[in-house]
Design a protein around this motif. Structure first.
Motif, short mmCIF file in Angstrom:
data_model
loop_
_atom_site.label_atom_id
_atom_site.label_comp_id
_atom_site.label_asym_id
_atom_site.label_seq_id
_atom_site.Cartn_x
_atom_site.Cartn_y
_atom_site.Cartn_z
N GLY A 194 -19.14 -20.58 28.40
CA GLY A 194 -20.14 -22.72 27.91
C GLY A 194 -19.49 -22.74 26.99
N ILE A 195 -18.76 -22.53 26.36
CA ILE A 195 -18.28 -23.05 24.39
C ILE A 195 -16.76 -23.80 25.22
N GLU A 196 -16.98 -25.56 24.42
CA GLU A 196 -15.94 -25.82 24.91
C GLU A 196 -14.73 -25.70 24.26
N LEU A 197 -13.42 -25.44 25.28
CA LEU A 197 -11.47 -24.93 24.94
C LEU A 197 -10.83 -26.37 25.13
N GLU A 198 -10.98 -27.44 25.49
CA GLU A 198 -10.35 -28.53 25.32
C GLU A 198 -11.28 -29.48 26.19
N ARG A 199 -10.58 -31.19 26.08
CA ARG A 199 -11.56 -31.66 26.03
C ARG A 199 -10.77 -32.98 26.89
N ILE A 200 -10.28 -33.39 28.10
CA ILE A 200 -9.10 -34.55 28.31
C ILE A 200 -9.78 -35.80 29.20
N SER A 201 -9.29 -37.02 27.91
CA SER A 201 -9.70 -37.92 28.60
C SER A 201 -8.68 -38.65 28.59
N PRO A 202 -9.16 -40.37 29.31
CA PRO A 202 -8.43 -41.05 29.26
C PRO A 202 -7.40 -41.49 27.96
N ILE A 203 -6.02 -42.04 28.52
CA ILE A 203 -5.38 -42.59 26.52
C ILE A 203 -6.47 -43.95 26.29
N GLY A 204 -6.28 -43.58 25.61
CA GLY A 204 -7.35 -44.64 24.22
C GLY A 204 -8.98 -43.58 23.88
N VAL A 205 -9.32 -42.79 24.75
CA VAL A 205 -10.51 -42.10 24.00
C VAL A 205 -10.40 -40.72 23.64
N ASN A 206 -11.31 -40.78 22.94
CA ASN A 206 -11.06 -39.44 21.79
C ASN A 206 -9.94 -39.10 21.02
N GLU A 207 -8.64 -40.29 21.36
CA GLU A 207 -7.76 -39.86 20.67
C GLU A 207 -7.89 -38.46 19.47
#
Length: 432
Positions: A194-207
């Protein structure tokens, strides 16, 4: 005495169907395949504990496993299901979280030979350093939806950079998971622990948080109706997400036009397709891959079956002949435009005149017609085999807020003599 191959096969079959469990030599029992013990169209309740009890004997149940479901990639008779952000109600300009410390989680469930559902394991979702996250909304720049979080007493809570309103779930053969949510919307890769490995967000979010992104237009998701479903193609190369409702693009819009996005895990390339709902403001609650181009989609309303005509439908869709509407610039805030109008602002006639084709779909099952389905939210599909589905509802931790005033009430099924809504599994047969 000589034993022939036929005799050995016969003995093996007797042992197989007389044992409660099949041993896969890992030390963990695998339940008998569910099609041997579950009855079609019958309600099987998922296990739960009491998370919290508040005044007037209202139970907040530690259930909530219904936002998505997916088959265990190796073990027959086992499935994963995920909770959303935890119990919550509308309150002032945001949401009240009566158990604000709640961590969204994945549950591993199994069907026993007695047709009972057991919870084998819970996997709490964690940030990259292993700290359990919450379901509290993200701050500005991290995936904010404009919702202000409050505790049960009405005190404002701090935002959570890694908070997730989890709604879509994929389980890979390597033991890891992909989860989609309604905040960013984010698609997050989690380890088996359950440990985060990658977070993919829209461009402009979580830059600055990794280089792989979704097209910028997906940040226009409607609050609380983000990326509700997530699938992966059978070759585990492409994630496929579906938005619950129309994007607020450029402003508050509610139509029957929604979007599907594909994400190539090797290259990071994305494609977008249009999905046409049966009428405006319905919810696409789940998507499951049958092949690289065919999927099952749950399209539903938010009504209980006891309240009159309802829609809890499962459709088979095909994206192979649909048009990729990404356009030439994934950085474009409003996405592809038609004569200066966004796709969400355009009519289907205007869209069709450009040659754009939406995905095709065919009705596979009306769950209310098949089962009498008393619940309001059909949100999970467990693909058991090529003709069998497990359908799971989201019980909202068995609480609700009927008047949208922040007052927590027990979630009761209409016309059932005060029966509390509970997370349940229904096995159905269908041709898809």
């Amino acid at each position: 005495m000589r034993i022939t191959n036929k005799v050995l096969i016969f003995i093996s079959l007797i042992l197989l169907f007389s044992c409660q469990y099949i041993d896969d030599h890992t030390g963990n029992p695998i339940s008998v395949p569910p099609q041997l013990v579950l009855e079609e169209n019958i309600q099987y309740q998922l296990p739960f504990t009491i998370l919290s009890a508040i005044e007037n004997d209202i139970e907040i149940r530690n259930g909530g496993y219904g936002s998505a479901a997916t088959a265990h990639p190796r073990n027959k008779g086992e499935f994963y299901a995920i909770t959303d952000r935890g119990p919550n109600t509308d309150f002032l300009d945001g949401k009240k979280f009566p158990v604000s410390s709640y961590t969204p989680r994945i549950g591993l469930f199994a069907i026993t030979a007695k047709a009972e559902i057991i919870l084998k394991k819970e996997i709490l979702l964690k940030d990259p350093v292993g700290t359990p996250i919450s379901g509290i909304p993200n701050p500005e720049g991290k995936g904010a939806t404009g919702e202000i979080p409050y505790d049960i007493n009405g005190n404002q809570l701090p935002f959570d950079d890694f908070g997730l309103d989890s709604e879509g779930l994929v389980a890979l053969r390597d033991g890891t998971f992909w989860v989609s949510d309604e905040y960013g919307p984010h698609i997050v890769h989690y380890s088996a622990e359950g440990i985060e490995l990658e977070r993919i967000s829209p461009i402009g979010v979580n830059e600055g948080n990794g280089g792989r992104k979704l097209p910028a237009v997906f940040a226009k998701r409607r609050p609380n109706r983000g990326m509700e479903g997530l699938a992966i193609t059978p070759n585990e190369k492409t994630l496929v997400g579906i938005m619950q409702s129309t994007l607020y693009n450029p402003t508050r819009i509610r139509t029957d036009l929604t979007r599907i996005i594909t994400f190539d895990l090797e290259t990071g390339e994305t494609k977008q397709y249009l999905y046409r709902q049966e009428k405006s403001n319905l919810s696409n609650s789940e998507i499951v891959a049958l092949s690289s181009s065919e999927f099952l989609v749950v399209e539903r309303d938010g009504k209980f079956s006891g309240e009159g005509p309802v829609q809890k439908h499962i459709y088979k869709i095909n994206i192979s002949n649909a048009t990729d509407v990404t356009g030439n610039d994934i950085n474009a805030e409003f996405g592809l435009l038609i004569n200066t109008k966004t796709l969400e602002e355009s009519t289907w006639a205007e869209i069709g005149n450009t040659g754009i084709r939406h995905v095709t779909k065919t009705l596979v099952a009306d769950i209310v017609e098949k089962t009498g389905y008393p619940h309001d939210k059909l949100e999970g599909i467990w693909l058991i085999d090529e003709h069998t589905l497990g359908c799971i509802n989201d019980d909202d931790f068995s609480v609700t807020d009927v008047n949208n005033d922040g007052i927590i009430e027990q979630k009761i099924l209409p016309n059932t003599d005060q029966k509390i809504d509970a997370g349940s599994l229904y096995m159905i047969k269908a041709n898809f």
